[in-house]
Design an enzyme around this catalytic site. Structure first.
Site, PDB file in Angstrom:
ATOM      1  N   SER A 182       0.829  -1.197   0.000  1.00 41.73           N
ATOM      2  CA  SER A 182       0.000   0.000   0.000  1.00 41.73           C
ATOM      3  C   SER A 182       0.871   1.258   0.000  1.00 41.73           C
ATOM      4  O   SER A 182       1.799   1.378  -0.792  1.00 41.73           O
ATOM      5  CB  SER A 182      -0.969  -0.036   1.190  1.00 41.73           C
ATOM      6  OG  SER A 182      -2.012   0.900   1.020  1.00 41.73           O
ATOM      7  N   ASP A 205      -9.656  -4.367  -5.926  1.00 37.32           N
ATOM      8  CA  ASP A 205      -9.214  -3.331  -4.982  1.00 37.32           C
ATOM      9  C   ASP A 205     -10.236  -2.198  -4.948  1.00 37.32           C
ATOM     10  O   ASP A 205     -10.490  -1.545  -5.958  1.00 37.32           O
ATOM     11  CB  ASP A 205      -7.845  -2.793  -5.414  1.00 37.32           C
ATOM     12  CG  ASP A 205      -7.150  -2.003  -4.317  1.00 37.32           C
ATOM     13  OD1 ASP A 205      -7.848  -1.384  -3.493  1.00 37.32           O
ATOM     14  OD2 ASP A 205      -5.907  -2.006  -4.290  1.00 37.32           O
ATOM     15  N   HIS A 228      -7.832  -5.168  -1.779  1.00 34.75           N
ATOM     16  CA  HIS A 228      -6.605  -4.426  -1.508  1.00 34.75           C
ATOM     17  C   HIS A 228      -5.660  -5.245  -0.632  1.00 34.75           C
ATOM     18  O   HIS A 228      -6.036  -5.700   0.447  1.00 34.75           O
ATOM     19  CB  HIS A 228      -6.953  -3.104  -0.819  1.00 34.75           C
ATOM     20  CG  HIS A 228      -5.779  -2.197  -0.617  1.00 34.75           C
ATOM     21  ND1 HIS A 228      -5.035  -1.710  -1.665  1.00 34.75           N
ATOM     22  CD2 HIS A 228      -5.230  -1.689   0.516  1.00 34.75           C
ATOM     23  CE1 HIS A 228      -4.078  -0.934  -1.193  1.00 34.75           C
ATOM     24  NE2 HIS A 228      -4.164  -0.909   0.122  1.00 34.75           N
TER      25      HIS A 228
END
Length: 234
Positions: free
Chosen positions: A14, A133, A189
């Site tokens: 991330s 995501d 994600h």
């Protein structure tokens, strides 16, 4: 950092990917980064405040933050504000956003060839995008794809962006040398199966026994042990 003198790998999760890229591009005199593996990185920015949701509180908070996202106070106190990029407010983004415009060499009069040289020196850049995501808007930012300036559609594929065609950070050079690997996995994600992890990520970490690895999943705390550094969330 004698333990890393022969080079090391970075695995970014991330927003930790942006920290990792900052290490590559901004740090003088550091040991070389060999392979950079990015899972769910907002490399071209994100057009929504991450990790909130769709409830009424999140909608109100999102609207409030968006209205002040490029203020000095928010830029200094909210980490995601450094990579929020609203396509309908590009001039303000370039002027006030403190981190991503510099990282991506987006400001014409401030482009730094050293950042490009350092980033393009990577042996491999592995860009992993999660098909479902919902945190990164758009998900294609994991591959440096993004919206066109001034609009929220269509999504511009990475090889059609100015960052790529004008090669602001060396991404095109890396790609043309066969050192960029665009990978699409199922899941949300940061979702990746153990089998995909072993198949996609591990080979880039075991090629050279002398090369250490650094994991960058979050943004705040540094913990060093046995030559492995983890940046974790609070």
């Amino acid at each position: 950092m004698k333990a890393l003198s022969k080079g090391y790998n970075i695995v970014g999760l991330s927003q930790g990917n942006l920290i990792g890229r900052g290490v590559v591009e901004f740090c003088d005199g550091g040991p070389p980064v060999k392979n950079f593996i990015s899972l769910g990185g907002p490399h071209a920015g994100t057009a929504s405040v991450p990790l909130c949701g769709s409830g009424i509180f999140c909608i109100l908070a999102d609207d409030l933050i968006k209205s002040e996202i490029y203020s000095d106070y928010v830029q200094a106190h909210l980490a995601p504000s450094g990579y929020l990029k609203f396509p309908n407010d590009i001039p303000h983004y370039l002027e006030k956003c403190r981190f991503l415009p510099k990282l991506n060499n987006e400001i014409p009069e401030k482009r730094n060839t050293t950042y490009k040289e350092r980033f393009s020196s990577l042996h491999n850049l592995v860009l992993i995008m999660s098909e479902n995501d919902k945190v990164l808007i758009p998900k294609e930012t994991s591959w440096f794809g993004y919206y066109p300036d001034g609009a929220f559609k269509p999504i511009v594929p990475v090889r059609q962006t100015k960052l790529y065609t004008e090669d602001w950070i060396g991404l095109k050079a890396l790609d043309e040398a066969g050192r960029v690997h665009f990978v699409n996995v199922s899941g949300g994600h940061l979702g990746i199966s153990k089998s995909d992890l072993k198949r996609i990520i591990v080979p880039f970490l075991v090629d050279e026994a002398s090369v250490k690895s650094i994991v960058m999943p979050g943004c705040l705390d540094f913990h060093a042990q046995s030559h492995k550094i983890t940046i974790g969330n609070k």
